[in-house]
Design an enzyme around this catalytic site. Structure first.
Site, PDB file in Angstrom:
ATOM      1  N   ARG A  35      -9.513  -1.476   0.018  1.00  0.00           N
ATOM      2  CA  ARG A  35      -9.221  -2.809   0.497  1.00  0.00           C
ATOM      3  C   ARG A  35      -7.725  -3.149   0.492  1.00  0.00           C
ATOM      4  O   ARG A  35      -7.177  -3.603   1.498  1.00  0.00           O
ATOM      5  CB  ARG A  35      -9.950  -3.871  -0.365  1.00  0.00           C
ATOM      6  CG  ARG A  35     -11.387  -4.070  -0.016  1.00  0.00           C
ATOM      7  CD  ARG A  35     -12.191  -4.365  -1.262  1.00  0.00           C
ATOM      8  NE  ARG A  35     -12.258  -3.157  -2.058  1.00  0.00           N
ATOM      9  CZ  ARG A  35     -13.200  -2.220  -1.902  1.00  0.00           C
ATOM     10  NH1 ARG A  35     -14.164  -2.420  -1.067  1.00  0.00           N
ATOM     11  NH2 ARG A  35     -13.186  -1.102  -2.606  1.00  0.00           N
ATOM     12  N   THR A  36      -7.086  -2.954  -0.633  1.00  0.00           N
ATOM     13  CA  THR A  36      -5.714  -3.469  -0.759  1.00  0.00           C
ATOM     14  C   THR A  36      -4.773  -2.742   0.192  1.00  0.00           C
ATOM     15  O   THR A  36      -4.013  -3.370   0.928  1.00  0.00           O
ATOM     16  CB  THR A  36      -5.231  -3.332  -2.225  1.00  0.00           C
ATOM     17  OG1 THR A  36      -6.248  -3.843  -3.085  1.00  0.00           O
ATOM     18  CG2 THR A  36      -3.940  -4.090  -2.452  1.00  0.00           C
ATOM     19  N   LYS A  63       7.081  16.562  -8.441  1.00  0.00           N
ATOM     20  CA  LYS A  63       8.214  17.387  -8.903  1.00  0.00           C
ATOM     21  C   LYS A  63       8.916  16.765 -10.099  1.00  0.00           C
ATOM     22  O   LYS A  63       9.931  17.265 -10.557  1.00  0.00           O
ATOM     23  CB  LYS A  63       9.222  17.563  -7.764  1.00  0.00           C
ATOM     24  CG  LYS A  63       8.632  18.174  -6.511  1.00  0.00           C
ATOM     25  CD  LYS A  63       9.668  18.149  -5.383  1.00  0.00           C
ATOM     26  CE  LYS A  63       8.983  18.162  -4.031  1.00  0.00           C
ATOM     27  NZ  LYS A  63       9.892  17.749  -2.956  1.00  0.00           N
ATOM     28  N   ARG A 102       1.000   0.179  -5.720  1.00  0.00           N
ATOM     29  CA  ARG A 102      -0.075   0.274  -6.730  1.00  0.00           C
ATOM     30  C   ARG A 102       0.261   1.429  -7.653  1.00  0.00           C
ATOM     31  O   ARG A 102       0.602   2.518  -7.201  1.00  0.00           O
ATOM     32  CB  ARG A 102      -1.437   0.512  -6.081  1.00  0.00           C
ATOM     33  CG  ARG A 102      -2.511   0.808  -7.131  1.00  0.00           C
ATOM     34  CD  ARG A 102      -3.899   0.747  -6.594  1.00  0.00           C
ATOM     35  NE  ARG A 102      -4.285  -0.622  -6.296  1.00  0.00           N
ATOM     36  CZ  ARG A 102      -5.496  -0.974  -5.890  1.00  0.00           C
ATOM     37  NH1 ARG A 102      -6.431  -0.058  -5.735  1.00  0.00           N
ATOM     38  NH2 ARG A 102      -5.783  -2.233  -5.637  1.00  0.00           N
ATOM     39  N   HIS A 147      -3.093  -8.111 -10.580  1.00  0.00           N
ATOM     40  CA  HIS A 147      -3.348  -7.846  -9.160  1.00  0.00           C
ATOM     41  C   HIS A 147      -3.230  -9.208  -8.445  1.00  0.00           C
ATOM     42  O   HIS A 147      -4.228  -9.798  -8.035  1.00  0.00           O
ATOM     43  CB  HIS A 147      -4.751  -7.247  -9.010  1.00  0.00           C
ATOM     44  CG  HIS A 147      -5.016  -6.583  -7.692  1.00  0.00           C
ATOM     45  ND1 HIS A 147      -4.202  -6.705  -6.585  1.00  0.00           N
ATOM     46  CD2 HIS A 147      -6.052  -5.773  -7.298  1.00  0.00           C
ATOM     47  CE1 HIS A 147      -4.713  -6.007  -5.584  1.00  0.00           C
ATOM     48  NE2 HIS A 147      -5.828  -5.428  -5.988  1.00  0.00           N
TER      49      HIS A 147
HETATM   50  N1   CP Z   1     -10.174  -5.067  -4.918  1.00  0.00           N
HETATM   51  C1   CP Z   1      -9.388  -3.964  -4.788  1.00  0.00           C
HETATM   52  O1   CP Z   1      -8.266  -3.897  -5.289  1.00  0.00           O
HETATM   53  O2   CP Z   1      -9.956  -2.960  -4.063  1.00  0.00           O
HETATM   54  P1   CP Z   1      -9.273  -1.553  -3.757  1.00  0.00           P
HETATM   55  O3   CP Z   1      -9.154  -0.809  -5.068  1.00  0.00           O
HETATM   56  O4   CP Z   1     -10.199  -0.877  -2.788  1.00  0.00           O
HETATM   57  O5   CP Z   1      -7.912  -1.817  -3.177  1.00  0.00           O
END
Ligand code: CP
Length: 311
Positions: free
Chosen positions: A58-59, A88, A109, A137
């Site tokens: 999703r993100t 590396k 991320r 998040h």
């Molecule tokens: N909700 C969420 O962060 O989903 P993903 O891990 O698929 O990005």
């Protein structure tokens, strides 16, 4: 280049947000949601880099879609731990220094809590935290709040039960900080005792005089809450496989839970789900989690427009 006139240079934590900014983001998100196509492409000429050291559906894809819909170009690495020079031995600091020479924003991320904050110190361009370990998040919390407002028509005055892995679930940590900005929110934190919220978040709630209660039995609140926010037990964060196995089936939302839940309540989940919501729940009108995921596109368009656009 840094632009100090922007309301947000980086988005690392929900702590940075206030009601005024959230209102602005939601206004933009509503506009993008209600325009079949964005006539103006406010981010033409910009480049957004999506750098993901942990898996995502999703993100990453909603950020990439959001950037493309706004006219920006996208560069990305979906498994930076394997396909960047991290293999590396390059440090996150050096990687970010380099990427900030190629892009106007970095959506990051990372598996380590605090990585996005570190990145923001070494980047010359905007950094957006797309999840840092068990930390935060914030863009998920914004889309969660947007979903609550859209589904229930309000945020002030809601009663919410957050269920599951409250210790490692970063979406919960960010959402609790945002809920604190609204009035008369009643919060139930439902988890096994091993997976209660981190001490830092508990201290925050106490300091802010939030109305919250930590409980273990979900059935006691089902006829009271407006929002049932379910989370996955975060297998990847456990040091002990045995501990995960003992806790993985702590909760399951199924038809028997639905029968006790208020008719006008909604069920949310940041997704992905494993077994904590049965498939039989999906067809119930209260199941809002797929609508919630779709809202992520509009909210992330709004965030990119706010942070990179002209207005
Ligand atoms: N909700 C969420 O962060 O989903 P993903 O891990 O698929 O990005």
């Amino acid at each position: 280049m840094k632009d100090n006139s922007r309301p947000l240079q980086h988005l690392i934590s929900s702590k940075q947000l206030n009601r005024e900014l959230i209102k602005k983001i939601f206004g933009k998100a509503e506009y993008f949601e209600n325009s079949n196509s964005v006539n103006k492409k406010p981010l033409v000429g910009k480049v957004v880099a999506c750098i993901f050291y942990e898996p995502s559906t999703r993100t990453r894809l909603s950020f990439e879609s959001a950037a493309l819909r706004l006219g920006a170009a996208v560069i990305s690495t979906e498994s930076a731990s394997h396909f960047s020079s991290a293999v590396k031995g390059e440090t996150i600091e050096d990687t970010i220094r380099i990427i900030s020479g190629y892009a106007d924003a970095i959506v990051l991320r990372h598996y380590k809590e605090g990585a996005a904050e570190v990145a923001s110190r070494f980047s010359t361009v905007t950094v957006i935290n797309a999840g840092d370990g068990s930390g935060e998040h914030p863009t998920q919390a914004l889309l969660d709040l947007y979903t609550i407002k859209k589904e229930l028509g309000r945020i002030d005055g809601i009663k919410i039960g957050l269920v599951g892995d409250l210790l490692y679930g970063r979406t919960v940590h960010s959402l609790l900080r945002l809920l604190n900005l609204y009035k008369n929110i009643k919060i139930y934190l439902v988890s096994p005792k091993e997976l209660r919220i981190p001490e830092e978040i508990r201290t925050f709630l106490i300091e802010k005089k939030a109305d919250f209660k930590e409980i273990e039995d979900l059935s006691t609140i089902l006829n009271d809450i407006d929002v049932l926010y379910v989370t996955r037990i975060q297998k990847e964060r456990f040091k002990s496989k045995k501990k995960y196995e003992s806790l993985k089936a702590s909760f399951q939302i199924n038809n028997s839970v639905l029968r006790k839940l208020k008719n006008k309540a909604i069920i949310m989940h940041p997704l992905p789900r494993v077994t904590e919501i049965s498939f039989e729940v999906d067809s119930d009108k209260r199941a809002a989690y797929f609508r919630q995921a779709k809202n992520g596109l509009f909210v992330r368009m709004a965030i990119l427009d706010l942070m990179l656009g002209e207005d």
